[in-house]
Design a protein around this motif. Structure first.
Motif, PDB file in Angstrom:
ATOM      1  N   TRP A 137      -5.964   2.229  -3.898  1.00  0.00           N
ATOM      2  CA  TRP A 137      -6.077   0.894  -3.321  1.00  0.00           C
ATOM      3  C   TRP A 137      -7.322   0.804  -2.451  1.00  0.00           C
ATOM      4  O   TRP A 137      -7.828   1.818  -1.953  1.00  0.00           O
ATOM      5  CB  TRP A 137      -4.814   0.499  -2.564  1.00  0.00           C
TER       6      TRP A 137
ATOM      7  N   VAL B 199       0.827  -1.206   0.000  1.00  0.00           N
ATOM      8  CA  VAL B 199       0.000   0.000   0.000  1.00  0.00           C
ATOM      9  C   VAL B 199       0.862   1.258   0.000  1.00  0.00           C
ATOM     10  O   VAL B 199       0.501   2.272  -0.627  1.00  0.00           O
ATOM     11  CB  VAL B 199      -1.000   0.014   1.174  1.00  0.00           C
TER      12      VAL B 199
ATOM     13  N   PRO C 183      -6.385   4.354   2.103  1.00  0.00           N
ATOM     14  CA  PRO C 183      -7.179   3.641   1.097  1.00  0.00           C
ATOM     15  C   PRO C 183      -8.152   4.585   0.396  1.00  0.00           C
ATOM     16  O   PRO C 183      -8.652   5.538   0.992  1.00  0.00           O
ATOM     17  CB  PRO C 183      -7.939   2.593   1.925  1.00  0.00           C
TER      18      PRO C 183
END
Length: 260
Positions: free
Chosen positions: A79, A69, A104
């Motif tokens: 992501w 990530v 995210p």
């Protein structure tokens, strides 16, 4: 998404790896299932999007997820996080909390998983939701605002929020809860739409409508769960935008008030 054919890097759980890859291929994306800490960062930087699913979590897998990530973020790749059973054990709660700090674009889970992610406490019983979508909506809104992401609560009516706008998606059938991996597949499809360039709320809505309509098509004739699973992949391959336009059941709202 079919035109873009995004390369979707999946660090996912071992139970759903094959159906997830098949679903992505059927929908027009290119799946890659790389998990080794030695290579995930390099690959995440060149993929169109990254999907992180903590279903079969280990210490090594967590290390790989963090490496991936951070590489995706540094390379400007979106992501998506699937906090499977994220509130059940301390190890999972700590992992989810760590990953939420890594930016995210989308977080998708069932009601209990999203509540646990939002409040950082125990919730749920394994992969099954012990809470309702309505109960989780306020937590999803709060989490979306706190981390600057889109949050998806899967259920009979899915709730998708960026903290300001929300979408409710009413597509899907009960049989989707009788086979493994439908939620994980939704997460992977969100990754595919992100990889095709859609913003978080739109990518999540597109994926949830696509999966829900595919479930409805696959359930025609009341098949058993084994036949349904095969038909679900076939439906993902056959559906086109006009089918989603005709069959999609969704409504846009401002969080807390009806907008449209």
């Amino acid at each position: 998404m079919r035109a873009a054919a995004p390369l979707v890097h999946n660090i996912t759980n071992f139970v759903v790896m094959t159906p997830t890859a098949n679903a992505l291929l059927a929908a027009g994306a290119a799946p890659a299932m790389l998990h080794a800490p030695e290579e995930v960062a390099e690959f995440a930087a060149i993929a169109s999007a990254l999907v992180v699913n903590i279903g079969t979590l280990t210490a090594a897998a967590r290390d790989a997820m963090v490496l991936a990530v951070r590489a995706a973020r540094d390379a400007g790749r979106p992501w998506v996080l699937d906090p499977v059973a994220g509130g059940v054990t301390a190890f999972r709660r700590e992992t989810v909390a760590q990953l939420l700090c890594e930016g995210p674009a989308v977080v998708r889970g069932n009601a209990s998983e999203i509540i646990a992610a939002s409040i950082g406490a125990s919730a749920g019983r394994g992969v099954d939701a012990a809470n309702g979508v309505d109960e989780a909506a306020v937590h999803a809104d709060a989490l979306a605002r706190r981390i600057g992401a889109t949050v998806v609560v899967s259920g009979p009516v899915d709730y998708i929020t960026d903290g300001t706008r929300a979408v409710e998606v009413a597509n899907g059938v009960e049989m989707m809860t009788r086979i493994t991996g439908t939620g994980c597949t939704c997460t992977a499809l969100i990754g595919a739409f992100l990889g095709a360039g859609l913003p978080g709320l739109e990518a999540a809505t597109a994926a949830m409508v696509l999966m829900g309509v595919a479930g409805e098509v696959a359930a025609q004739g009341n098949p058993g769960p084994g036949t349904f699973a095969v038909r679900l992949t076939d439906a993902l391959a056959a559906l086109r935008p006009k089918d989603l336009d005709q069959r999609g059941r969704y409504a846009l709202r401002l969080t807390g008030t009806l907008a449209a």
